[in-house]
Enzyme design. Structure first.
Site, mmCIF file in Angstrom:
data_model
loop_
_atom_site.group_PDB
_atom_site.id
_atom_site.type_symbol
_atom_site.label_atom_id
_atom_site.label_comp_id
_atom_site.label_asym_id
_atom_site.label_seq_id
_atom_site.Cartn_x
_atom_site.Cartn_y
_atom_site.Cartn_z
ATOM 1 N N GLU A 94 5.627 2.018 -2.160
ATOM 2 C CA GLU A 94 7.010 2.231 -2.320
ATOM 3 C C GLU A 94 7.698 1.474 -1.187
ATOM 4 O OE1 GLU A 94 8.434 5.829 -3.616
ATOM 5 O OE2 GLU A 94 6.318 6.748 -4.168
ATOM 6 N N ARG A 102 -4.514 -1.449 7.378
ATOM 7 C CA ARG A 102 -5.319 -2.667 6.811
ATOM 8 C C ARG A 102 -5.177 -2.722 5.399
ATOM 9 N NH1 ARG A 102 -10.404 -2.961 4.389
ATOM 10 N NH2 ARG A 102 -10.372 -0.463 4.196
#
Length: 446
Positions: free
Chosen positions: A413, A336
């Site tokens: 990342e 989410r």
């Protein structure tokens, strides 16, 4: 020497892979590597062997940068996957879809959530992939520049750590949230405020968020894309406790001022302590001591990763070899999306960094003394605004049902992973030349 070997049948089904890495560390210290962790998991490869070797050299001990192992591992694997697609006559997107898996090949456990296939399908539609002609050098711009289209996938472990959240609501409707985590520009403060505002149905300007303050909540390292998953799990738990203390339903808007006033107190304070799935109470002890205690990607009964699909378009000037990445489409599966605006900035920033890592950035070691000769921004070349074309980003935005109650996974990342092979594969499509090293510079194109 380091190498990646990939085997497939004539249909492009990936059957086996060997990933052997060699990385440097200093003479006096160890910098452990983890390169095969995503190459073993990005696809359903049944037979995989990964080995890692450290070589002591006369340089400073390396340090962590964004996706330090995943970035180069994806470059190796996704370049090889593209070669398999050409060798078997398969479309690079279709081949990746055919090799998708719902099970972690390393542990045999299911992934907590995995929407890489949808990332590839949606990205292909946004990019207009169906208009691509497969033959290298077959697409040109009106000015004669070679045009190349490339695709690559990426993965990054979905880690989490213990966290503490303390909420206070007062009779004037104001809310204060103090939580484990550090704001480094990634948007954690916004994500926390937005989570509270949406849960209680209150305006965000009435919420004060405190991060990185040991006087208010225990703190440890925020890194490895576990900050948001850690903080929001604790905040979510604290919100459930706050609703219980206020005597209001588990869901729906709350008149905070009236609910606090009804308790007869000037304010109501709650605390929640959460841990990553399967973590022991000792992990909380480490948190209270200021020590990091991350878990993942392997949890009890499942494995958790964020996934991404990058599509890149390059233009190569035939006469000079100049390369421009004219557009990138990135579709991300990070659970989410807790804060769409800051998540969008994270992905775009990761793509920009990926362009720099692919075409510009490289540290030049000093053979005499073991340092680096380009240790400042005057000599270390990074992209500037004029180097960046259009970057389109989309999110799958499906909650992860197992990692934490809010359903969030890391979005920082993962943005960087896979950009380099997408560009390298696009360069092959434009020029017919494969690239094995980063950065890919002008002399490599000519």
């Amino acid at each position: 020497p380091p190498r990646l070997r990939l085997g497939a049948d004539s249909s492009g089904r990936l059957l086996a892979a060997i990933h052997e890495t060699r990385s440097q560390t200093s003479r006096h210290d160890l910098f452990a590597s983890d390169y095969p962790s995503i190459t073993a998991r990005l696809y359903g490869i049944g037979d995989f062997r990964g080995t890692q070797h450290l070589t002591r050299t006369d340089v400073p001990t390396p340090g962590f940068m964004r996706a330090p192992f995943e970035h180069v591992s994806a470059f190796a694997l996704e370049s090889a996957v593209d070669e398999i697609a050409y060798a078997t006559g398969r479309d690079p997107v279709a081949l990746r879809l055919d090799n998708d898996t719902a099970t972690d090949p390393v542990t045999g456990n299911p992934f907590s959530s995995r929407h890489l296939a949808e990332c590839l399908r949606r990205g292909a539609a946004m990019f207009g992939w169906a208009a691509r002609t497969a033959e290298p050098g077959s697409m040109r711009d009106e000015d004669g520049a070679l045009v190349g289209w490339g695709v690559a996938a990426g993965a990054y472990r979905a880690s989490a750590a213990p966290g503490v959240a303390r909420l206070r609501a007062d009779a004037e409707g104001r809310i204060a949230v103090d939580v484990t985590g550090h704001e480094m520009g990634q948007g954690l403060c916004t994500a926390v405020a937005r989570t509270v505002a949406l849960d209680l149905g209150v305006p965000a300007d009435g919420i004060r968020v405190g991060l990185g303050d040991t006087r208010s909540a225990p703190q440890h390292l925020t890194a490895g894309s576990w900050g948001t998953a850690t903080a929001l799990a604790a905040v979510h738990a604290a919100l459930r406790e706050l609703r219980t203390r206020l005597g209001v339903p588990d869901e729906g808007p709350v008149d905070v001022a009236a609910a606090v006033a009804a308790t007869g107190r000037p304010e109501v304070a709650v605390e929640a302590v959460t841990r990553a799935p399967g973590q022991s109470v000792q992990a909380v002890d480490r948190l209270n001591a200021g020590l990091s205690a991350p878990a993942g990607p392997e949890y009890r009964g499942f494995s958790a990763f964020s996934f991404v699909a990058h599509f890149a378009e390059v233009r190569v000037v035939v006469e000079t070899g100049r390369v421009r990445v004219s557009r990138v489409v990135s579709v991300v599966d990070c659970g989410r999306v807790a804060s769409p605006v800051t998540a969008l900035s994270q992905i775009r920033g990761g793509v920009v960094w990926g362009i720099g890592a692919t075409l510009r950035e490289g540290s030049e070691p000093d053979a005499r003394y073991g340092g680096f000769v380009n240790a400042d921004l005057a000599d270390y070349v990074v992209p500037v605004s004029s180097d960046i074309g259009r970057i389109e980003v989309a999110f799958i935005d499906e909650p992860d049902p197992l990692l934490n109650a809010p359903g969030v996974k890391g979005a920082g990342e993962i943005a960087f992973v896979g950009v380099a092979p997408a560009i390298a594969n696009a360069l092959h499509h434009a020029t017919g030349r494969r690239h094995r090293r980063l950065p890919i510079r002008l002399e490599d194109i000519l």
